[in-house]
Design a protein around this motif. Structure first.
Motif, mmCIF file in Angstrom:
data_model
loop_
_atom_site.group_PDB
_atom_site.id
_atom_site.type_symbol
_atom_site.label_atom_id
_atom_site.label_comp_id
_atom_site.label_asym_id
_atom_site.label_seq_id
_atom_site.Cartn_x
_atom_site.Cartn_y
_atom_site.Cartn_z
ATOM 1 N N HIS A 184 8.746 -3.768 4.384
ATOM 2 C CA HIS A 184 10.069 -3.911 3.615
ATOM 3 C C HIS A 184 11.089 -2.612 3.819
ATOM 4 N N GLY A 185 11.759 -2.244 4.420
ATOM 5 C CA GLY A 185 12.874 -2.662 5.196
ATOM 6 C C GLY A 185 11.718 -1.027 5.244
ATOM 7 N N ASN A 186 12.300 0.708 5.097
ATOM 8 C CA ASN A 186 11.559 1.717 5.401
ATOM 9 C C ASN A 186 10.756 2.253 4.278
ATOM 10 N N THR A 187 10.661 2.090 3.179
ATOM 11 C CA THR A 187 10.163 1.536 1.979
ATOM 12 C C THR A 187 7.985 1.973 2.713
ATOM 13 N N ALA B 191 -4.976 3.686 -1.861
ATOM 14 C CA ALA B 191 -3.994 4.008 -0.637
ATOM 15 C C ALA B 191 -4.302 2.972 0.375
ATOM 16 N N VAL B 192 -5.933 2.710 0.661
ATOM 17 C CA VAL B 192 -6.482 1.302 1.609
ATOM 18 C C VAL B 192 -5.441 0.288 1.975
ATOM 19 N N ILE B 193 -4.798 -0.089 0.904
ATOM 20 C CA ILE B 193 -3.875 -1.241 0.648
ATOM 21 C C ILE B 193 -2.869 -1.018 0.857
ATOM 22 N N ASN B 194 -2.134 0.397 0.785
ATOM 23 C CA ASN B 194 -1.155 -0.005 1.264
ATOM 24 C C ASN B 194 -0.451 0.683 2.705
ATOM 25 N N TYR B 195 -1.901 1.439 2.627
ATOM 26 C CA TYR B 195 -1.512 1.089 4.579
ATOM 27 C C TYR B 195 -1.778 0.364 5.464
ATOM 28 N N LEU B 196 -2.593 -0.524 4.758
ATOM 29 C CA LEU B 196 -3.091 -1.405 5.670
ATOM 30 C C LEU B 196 -2.409 -2.551 5.328
ATOM 31 N N ALA C 236 1.412 -4.550 -6.957
ATOM 32 C CA ALA C 236 2.199 -5.552 -7.483
ATOM 33 C C ALA C 236 4.002 -5.624 -7.040
ATOM 34 N N GLU C 237 4.132 -4.464 -6.366
ATOM 35 C CA GLU C 237 5.270 -4.710 -5.588
ATOM 36 C C GLU C 237 5.315 -5.706 -4.427
ATOM 37 N N LEU C 238 4.307 -5.116 -3.581
ATOM 38 C CA LEU C 238 4.060 -5.015 -2.587
ATOM 39 C C LEU C 238 3.819 -7.305 -2.286
ATOM 40 N N VAL C 239 2.660 -7.670 -3.769
ATOM 41 C CA VAL C 239 2.291 -9.244 -3.998
ATOM 42 C C VAL C 239 4.385 -9.506 -4.317
#
Ligand code: GLU
Length: 470
Positions: A279-282, A267-272, A288-291
């Motif tokens: 990436h658009g409104n995502t 969650a912290v990674i996703n948030y940061l 893996a998606e972030l990368v």
């Protein structure tokens, strides 16, 4: 097309915790390297010996490990590279791109004073540059140790296209000859960064925009060394919800504090990642998606605001995605710390309890707090229980509670059977759900609000429920 060779680095100074801003810089550098199948390097910039501590180094390593930002190379420590910095300083002195300067602090003060009086910007005037030195007849004072200064270009601009901010240019005339070694021989901050970025063949420097003013100096030194400067990307600061730069006042500053508070690293990674990149409104995406998306574009040039509620919302998403057993394993030590005896014979099942409460919890701490209500004696949970019960328990519900106890004494002990028993009692006594459920909740759990009462009761032992209802 094969990926270009990409080498990024995270270069924290170990003078405090790994804070949220640093973690985001690390994340962006890591994700960029991963996206291009490159190399991510960790370098500890510990030359400020007064302020650097081994605890802070450990905090950085722990924080990165917790976030899953494993470096491919390093940690490298600048304090172990002193010989290399001295070697490069020697080469620059030889090549004439650096020179010795014996100006004393008093002399520098007088110089600046005179410049100010003439309405000029105060700066070192280059008097010890070899060509001026002989012209001015300057002679090194006996026994005094000189500093070493970089010979900055006199004219033109130093410009780069920032990954985040776009084109940036500084006039060389604005930059004076930077000290690269102090009189005791120790190299200075900007110089060490340059030598390291050069030696480590860094291709992208992603860092906070508090470093923008260092960049023209670093580029000039790199060029003087014959090196190709890396690409730079300066990410804006993170602000608190009040618009001020994020600080202790805004709550947790150390990444490990988020662990303690019960946030999941995902969650912290996703948030940061969403703080200053999109990436658009995502809003919700995996590591893996972030990368796969993080190629250096879509980095925001305005400061981002830290929003704990949004972090909790994301964390709740990741908590709900976990199995109840996995959640229970993470909540168990938190229950221990609260002194909640989750292992006691006849106790509710912790995994089932986590499953019941996870919708409502922003953090593992909140989940532990909520789940605790299944263990805490009602009178402990609620000191004003008697008054609340008196207010909530209508006279017509008193016999209904008695009937319910009778039904619960003999029905099968599962959620569906308990629900059926409650339903029957409601219709037999012509009551509405809250008229019965609220007193039941208060008597059994000490609170008027809980998840659905049948599910709650089913998690308790029949014996405890009957004792508390009785
Ligand atoms: N050590 C610097 C800091 O912690 C970062 C230097 C850099 O990224 O170039 O602010």
């Amino acid at each position: 097309m094969p990926d270009p060779i990409i080498r990024t680095r995270f270069a924290p100074s170990p003078t405090g915790f790994l804070h949220i801003g640093g973690a985001r810089t690390a994340l962006f550098s890591w994700a960029y390297a991963r996206h291009f199948n490159g190399t991510f390097i960790l370098r500890i910039e510990d030359t400020d010996v007064e302020r650097s501590t081994p605890e802070a180094v450990q905090g950085i390593l722990d924080g990165m490990q917790w976030l899953g930002l494993q470096p491919d190379e390093g940690p490298f420590y600048q304090m172990r590279r002193m010989d290399r910095y001295r070697e490069v300083i020697g080469q620059m002195l030889k090549a004439g791109t650096a020179y010795h300067c014996w100006s004393t602090p008093a002399e520098l003060d007088a110089m600046r004073e005179a410049q100010r009086a003439r309405g000029e910007k105060p700066r070192y005037d280059g008097r010890w540059r070899p060509e001026h030195r002989s012209r001015l007849g300057l002679v090194p004072p006996d026994g005094a140790q000189p500093v070493v200064r970089f010979r900055n270009p006199d004219s033109g601009d130093v410009a780069w296209t920032d990954l985040v901010k776009g084109p940036i240019a500084f006039a060389n005339a604005e930059l004076d000859d930077l000290i690269i070694a102090r009189s005791d021989g120790t190299p200075t901050y900007n110089f060490c960064v340059v030598v390291d970025d050069w030696d480590m063949q860094i291709t992208q420097v992603i860092r906070g925009d508090d470093h923008v003013n260092n960049t023209p100096r670093q580029i000039n030194i790199l060029r003087a060394l014959g090196a190709v400067p890396p690409q730079y990307g300066h990410v804006p600061m993170i602000h608190g919800s009040d618009g001020q730069k994020l600080s202790k006042r805004h709550g947790a500053v150390s990444v490990m504090q988020y662990d303690e508070d019960g946030f999941l690293p995902e969650a912290v990674i996703n948030y940061l990642a969403r703080l200053g990149w999109s990436h658009g409104n995502t809003e919700i995406f995996s590591r893996a998606e972030l990368v796969s998306w993080f190629d250096g574009s879509h980095l925001s040039h305005s400061p981002s605001q830290f929003d704990t509620e949004k972090l909790k919302w994301l964390n709740n998403h990741y908590l709900k995605a976990m199995t109840d057993d996995a959640l229970a394993a993470m909540v168990a030590p938190r229950m221990d710390r609260r002194g909640v005896p989750v292992q006691a014979p006849g106790s509710p099942d912790l995994a089932a309890a986590c499953g019941l409460f996870k919708d409502r919890a922003g953090t593992l701490e909140e989940l532990a707090d909520l789940a605790s209500m299944l263990w805490i004696e009602p009178a402990h949970a609620n000191p004003s229980l008697a008054e609340e019960l008196a207010a909530q328990l209508r006279p017509e519900a008193v016999p209904a509670l008695r009937t319910l106890s009778e039904r619960l004494a003999s029905c099968q002990w599962d959620k569906a059977s308990i629900a059926a028993a409650i339903k029957e009692v409601l219709s037999a006594h012509s009551l509405k759900m809250p008229q019965l459920a609220v007193p039941v909740r208060l008597k059994v759990f000490g609170r008027a609000q809980t998840p659905s009462v049948d599910a709650m009761l089913a998690l308790m032992s029949r014996e405890v429920v009957l004792r508390r209802l009785g």
